[in-house]
Design a protein around this motif. Structure first.
Motif, PDB file in Angstrom:
ATOM      1  N   LEU A 149      -7.093  -0.258  -4.066  1.00  0.00           N
ATOM      2  CA  LEU A 149      -6.599  -1.514  -3.350  1.00  0.00           C
ATOM      3  C   LEU A 149      -5.071  -1.673  -3.597  1.00  0.00           C
ATOM      4  CD1 LEU A 149      -7.605  -4.101  -2.194  1.00  0.00           C
ATOM      5  CD2 LEU A 149      -7.679  -5.145  -4.232  1.00  0.00           C
ATOM      6  N   ALA A 150      -4.600  -1.310  -4.904  1.00  0.00           N
ATOM      7  CA  ALA A 150      -3.243  -1.521  -5.158  1.00  0.00           C
ATOM      8  C   ALA A 150      -2.484  -0.401  -4.305  1.00  0.00           C
ATOM      9  CB  ALA A 150      -2.977  -1.165  -6.634  1.00  0.00           C
ATOM     10  N   ALA A 151      -2.866   0.761  -4.075  1.00  0.00           N
ATOM     11  CA  ALA A 151      -2.239   1.701  -3.072  1.00  0.00           C
ATOM     12  C   ALA A 151      -2.148   1.262  -1.686  1.00  0.00           C
ATOM     13  CB  ALA A 151      -2.982   3.321  -3.206  1.00  0.00           C
ATOM     14  N   VAL A 152      -3.362   0.599  -1.331  1.00  0.00           N
ATOM     15  CA  VAL A 152      -3.214   0.216   0.040  1.00  0.00           C
ATOM     16  C   VAL A 152      -2.119  -1.001   0.318  1.00  0.00           C
ATOM     17  CG1 VAL A 152      -4.731  -0.738   2.022  1.00  0.00           C
ATOM     18  CG2 VAL A 152      -5.531   0.969   0.811  1.00  0.00           C
ATOM     19  N   THR A 153      -2.364  -2.163  -0.565  1.00  0.00           N
ATOM     20  CA  THR A 153      -1.799  -3.220  -0.591  1.00  0.00           C
ATOM     21  C   THR A 153      -0.191  -3.011  -1.180  1.00  0.00           C
ATOM     22  OG1 THR A 153      -2.266  -3.966  -2.702  1.00  0.00           O
ATOM     23  CG2 THR A 153      -3.552  -4.611  -1.050  1.00  0.00           C
ATOM     24  N   GLY A 154       0.132  -1.877  -1.578  1.00  0.00           N
ATOM     25  CA  GLY A 154       1.270  -1.777  -2.116  1.00  0.00           C
ATOM     26  C   GLY A 154       2.119  -0.582  -1.258  1.00  0.00           C
ATOM     27  N   GLY A 155       1.710  -0.088  -0.225  1.00  0.00           N
ATOM     28  CA  GLY A 155       2.069   0.694   0.678  1.00  0.00           C
ATOM     29  C   GLY A 155       2.257   2.056   0.201  1.00  0.00           C
ATOM     30  N   ALA A 156       1.357   2.413  -0.904  1.00  0.00           N
ATOM     31  CA  ALA A 156       1.683   3.894  -1.340  1.00  0.00           C
ATOM     32  C   ALA A 156       0.346   4.719  -0.899  1.00  0.00           C
ATOM     33  CB  ALA A 156       1.846   3.911  -3.017  1.00  0.00           C
ATOM     34  N   ALA A 157      -0.224   4.349  -0.080  1.00  0.00           N
ATOM     35  CA  ALA A 157      -1.597   5.064   0.318  1.00  0.00           C
ATOM     36  C   ALA A 157      -1.372   6.290   1.364  1.00  0.00           C
ATOM     37  CB  ALA A 157      -2.628   4.053   0.798  1.00  0.00           C
ATOM     38  N   ASP A 158      -0.782   7.392   0.796  1.00  0.00           N
ATOM     39  CA  ASP A 158      -0.598   8.389   1.436  1.00  0.00           C
ATOM     40  C   ASP A 158      -2.116   9.328   1.861  1.00  0.00           C
ATOM     41  OD1 ASP A 158      -1.257   9.731  -0.689  1.00  0.00           O
ATOM     42  OD2 ASP A 158       0.723  10.376  -1.188  1.00  0.00           O
ATOM     43  N   ALA A 159      -2.130  10.416   2.654  1.00  0.00           N
ATOM     44  CA  ALA A 159      -3.579  10.812   2.980  1.00  0.00           C
ATOM     45  C   ALA A 159      -4.205  11.337   1.698  1.00  0.00           C
ATOM     46  CB  ALA A 159      -3.046  11.952   3.851  1.00  0.00           C
ATOM     47  N   MET A 160      -3.577  11.944   1.040  1.00  0.00           N
ATOM     48  CA  MET A 160      -4.148  12.369  -0.398  1.00  0.00           C
ATOM     49  C   MET A 160      -4.864  11.360  -1.226  1.00  0.00           C
ATOM     50  SD  MET A 160      -5.421  14.885  -1.981  1.00  0.00           S
ATOM     51  CE  MET A 160      -4.595  16.010  -1.132  1.00  0.00           C
ATOM     52  N   THR A 161      -3.999  10.057  -1.337  1.00  0.00           N
ATOM     53  CA  THR A 161      -4.618   9.022  -2.016  1.00  0.00           C
ATOM     54  C   THR A 161      -5.851   8.559  -1.555  1.00  0.00           C
ATOM     55  OG1 THR A 161      -2.257   8.483  -2.869  1.00  0.00           O
ATOM     56  CG2 THR A 161      -3.986   6.754  -3.182  1.00  0.00           C
ATOM     57  N   LEU A 162      -5.615   8.420  -0.273  1.00  0.00           N
ATOM     58  CA  LEU A 162      -6.691   7.700   0.442  1.00  0.00           C
ATOM     59  C   LEU A 162      -8.006   8.498   0.513  1.00  0.00           C
ATOM     60  CD1 LEU A 162      -5.053   6.301   3.687  1.00  0.00           C
ATOM     61  CD2 LEU A 162      -6.066   5.085   1.884  1.00  0.00           C
ATOM     62  N   ALA A 163      -7.929   9.855   0.623  1.00  0.00           N
ATOM     63  CA  ALA A 163      -9.099  10.931   0.602  1.00  0.00           C
ATOM     64  C   ALA A 163      -9.601  10.903  -0.846  1.00  0.00           C
ATOM     65  CB  ALA A 163      -8.349  12.347   1.078  1.00  0.00           C
ATOM     66  N   LEU A 164      -8.755  10.849  -1.705  1.00  0.00           N
ATOM     67  CA  LEU A 164      -9.381  11.269  -3.033  1.00  0.00           C
ATOM     68  C   LEU A 164      -9.883   9.849  -3.569  1.00  0.00           C
ATOM     69  CD1 LEU A 164      -9.491  13.130  -5.551  1.00  0.00           C
ATOM     70  CD2 LEU A 164      -7.327  12.248  -6.227  1.00  0.00           C
ATOM     71  N   LEU A 165      -9.482   8.743  -3.589  1.00  0.00           N
ATOM     72  CA  LEU A 165      -9.964   7.467  -4.145  1.00  0.00           C
ATOM     73  C   LEU A 165     -11.040   6.921  -3.237  1.00  0.00           C
ATOM     74  CD1 LEU A 165      -6.417   5.520  -4.859  1.00  0.00           C
ATOM     75  CD2 LEU A 165      -8.278   6.131  -6.586  1.00  0.00           C
ATOM     76  N   GLY A 166     -10.744   7.302  -1.931  1.00  0.00           N
ATOM     77  CA  GLY A 166     -11.813   6.969  -0.894  1.00  0.00           C
ATOM     78  C   GLY A 166     -13.009   7.800  -1.068  1.00  0.00           C
ATOM     79  N   GLY A 167     -12.781   9.049  -1.577  1.00  0.00           N
ATOM     80  CA  GLY A 167     -13.949   9.980  -1.707  1.00  0.00           C
ATOM     81  C   GLY A 167     -14.933   9.480  -3.101  1.00  0.00           C
ATOM     82  N   VAL A 168     -14.067   8.919  -4.102  1.00  0.00           N
ATOM     83  CA  VAL A 168     -14.679   8.382  -5.277  1.00  0.00           C
ATOM     84  C   VAL A 168     -15.718   7.065  -4.599  1.00  0.00           C
ATOM     85  CG1 VAL A 168     -14.273   7.305  -7.285  1.00  0.00           C
ATOM     86  CG2 VAL A 168     -13.082   9.293  -6.960  1.00  0.00           C
ATOM     87  N   VAL A 169     -15.174   6.341  -4.239  1.00  0.00           N
ATOM     88  CA  VAL A 169     -15.950   5.212  -3.557  1.00  0.00           C
ATOM     89  C   VAL A 169     -17.100   5.547  -2.740  1.00  0.00           C
ATOM     90  CG1 VAL A 169     -15.890   2.966  -2.188  1.00  0.00           C
ATOM     91  CG2 VAL A 169     -14.115   3.746  -3.768  1.00  0.00           C
ATOM     92  N   VAL A 170     -16.892   6.489  -1.898  1.00  0.00           N
ATOM     93  CA  VAL A 170     -17.935   7.110  -1.105  1.00  0.00           C
ATOM     94  C   VAL A 170     -18.899   7.729  -1.929  1.00  0.00           C
ATOM     95  CG1 VAL A 170     -18.604   8.813   0.543  1.00  0.00           C
ATOM     96  CG2 VAL A 170     -16.590   7.449   1.066  1.00  0.00           C
ATOM     97  N   VAL A 171     -18.752   8.469  -3.050  1.00  0.00           N
ATOM     98  CA  VAL A 171     -19.692   9.187  -3.757  1.00  0.00           C
ATOM     99  C   VAL A 171     -20.407   7.947  -4.450  1.00  0.00           C
ATOM    100  CG1 VAL A 171     -20.190  10.551  -6.111  1.00  0.00           C
ATOM    101  CG2 VAL A 171     -18.312  11.258  -4.086  1.00  0.00           C
ATOM    102  N   ILE A 172     -19.874   7.169  -4.946  1.00  0.00           N
ATOM    103  CA  ILE A 172     -20.682   5.947  -5.635  1.00  0.00           C
ATOM    104  C   ILE A 172     -21.327   5.153  -4.884  1.00  0.00           C
ATOM    105  CG2 ILE A 172     -20.136   3.878  -6.865  1.00  0.00           C
ATOM    106  CD1 ILE A 172     -17.495   4.844  -7.970  1.00  0.00           C
TER     107      ILE A 172
END
Length: 243
Positions: A149-172
Motif C-alpha cells: 500500500l505504501a509503495a502504491v500510494t507513494g509512487g514507488a511501485a515499480d514492476a518488481m515491487t508490485l510482482a513481489l508484494l502482490g505475489g505474497v498477497v496472492v499466496v495468502i
C-alpha cells in the motif's frame, strides 16, 4: 502505547533482530541477495514446526466441539430461556464427555508471546532506539521494509515491487480460499446467517493485512498461511470431523 518500547521487551526484540541478521549473514554465501528473505522463511518454518503441538490440540478441540454440537443444540432448545440451567447442563455435558470447554484455547494463548515477538521484528522500523537493519535488507531490489500500500500510494511501485508484494498477497489469499473450501467447519443450523458469512470471510483477512505490512511481515504471513493449511489438512485426516 507500544509495549515493545519497554526496556525488557525492547531488549528481546533487539536480540531477535540480531539473530535474524546473523542468520542472514550465514545464508549469504549460498542465497546471495535473497539471504534476508530466506532467513525470514527459515525462522518462520522453525517456529511453526515448534508449534505443531498447538495445532494438534486445536484439531482435537475442533473434533470434540463438532462431536458435541448436536447435543449442545438440544440443550439450547430445551433450556434456552433458562440461562443458568443451560450453563449447568452444558458444563455437565462437557464433563460427561471428558472434554474441556476451553480445549485448544490455552495452547493458543501460550504461543502468543513467541509469535508476537517474531511478528514484531518484522513490523518495527525502530528497535531498541536504532533502525531495524533487517528491514533495510532487500530481495530482488525490494527492501523488506516496503509495504504494498505504501509503495502504491507513494509512487514507488515499480514492476518488481508490485510482482513481489502482490505475489505474497496472492499466496495468502490462495491459502485462505483453500481453507474456506476444504477446511470450513460444519455450520450450526441454529447459528445466525451473519455467522456463516463471517466464517467464510475470515480466511481472507490475513491477505488484507498483508497489503499494509512490510514485505518481511508479508513473507511471514505467507509461509504461516501455507503451513497452517497443510498442517490442518493432515490433522483433519487424523482427527476427522463428522458431517
Amino acid at each position: 502505547m507500544d509495549l515493545f518500547a519497554l526496556p525488557p521487551l525492547a531488549a528481546l526484540l533487539d536480540l531477535s533482530t540480531r539473530g535474524l541478521l546473523a542468520l542472514t549473514s550465514f545464508l549469504s554465501p549460498v542465497a546471495g541477495g535473497t539471504a534476508a528473505a530466506l532467513a525470514v522463511v527459515v525462522v518462520t518454518l522453525v517456529v511453526r514446526a515448534a508449534l505443531i503441538p498447538v495445532g494438534v490440540s486445536q484439531a482435537r478441540a475442533e473434533r470434540d466441539r463438532a462431536r458435541l454440537a448436536p447435543r449442545l443444540r438440544v440443550l439450547r432448545q430445551r433450556w434456552g430461556k433458562n440461562p443458568e440451567r443451560l450453563q449447568r447442563e452444558t458444563m455437565q455435558l462437557y464433563r460427561d464427555a471428558g472434554v474441556s470447554p476451553v480445549a485448544g484455547c490455552l495452547p493458543v494463548l501460550a504461543q502468543a508471546p513467541v509469535v508476537g515477538l517474531l511478528y514484531a521484528v518484522f513490523l518495527h522500523a525502530q528497535v531498541a532506539g536504532h533502525a531495524n537493519a533487517l528491514l533495510a535488507e532487500s530481495v530482488a531490489g525490494v527492501p523488506l521494509g516496503t509495504s504494498l500500500l505504501a509503495a502504491v500510494t507513494g509512487g514507488a511501485a515499480d514492476a518488481m515491487t508490485l510482482a513481489l508484494l502482490g505475489g505474497v498477497v496472492v499466496v495468502i489469499a490462495g491459502a485462505g480460499e483453500l481453507t474456506r473450501r476444504f477446511l470450513r467447519p460444519p455450520q450450526d443450523p441454529a447459528a445466525p446467517a451473519w455467522a456463516g458469512r463471517l466464517i467464510a470471510v475470515l480466511p481472507f483477512t490475513t491477505a488484507i493485512v498483508a497489503l499494509f505490512v512490510p514485505l518481511a511481515a508479508g513473507l511471514y504471513l505467507a509461509v504461516t498461511s501455507v503451513w497452517t493449511f497443510g498442517q490442518r489438512c493432515v490433522l483433519r485426516r487424523i482427527y476427522p470431523i463428522a458431517g
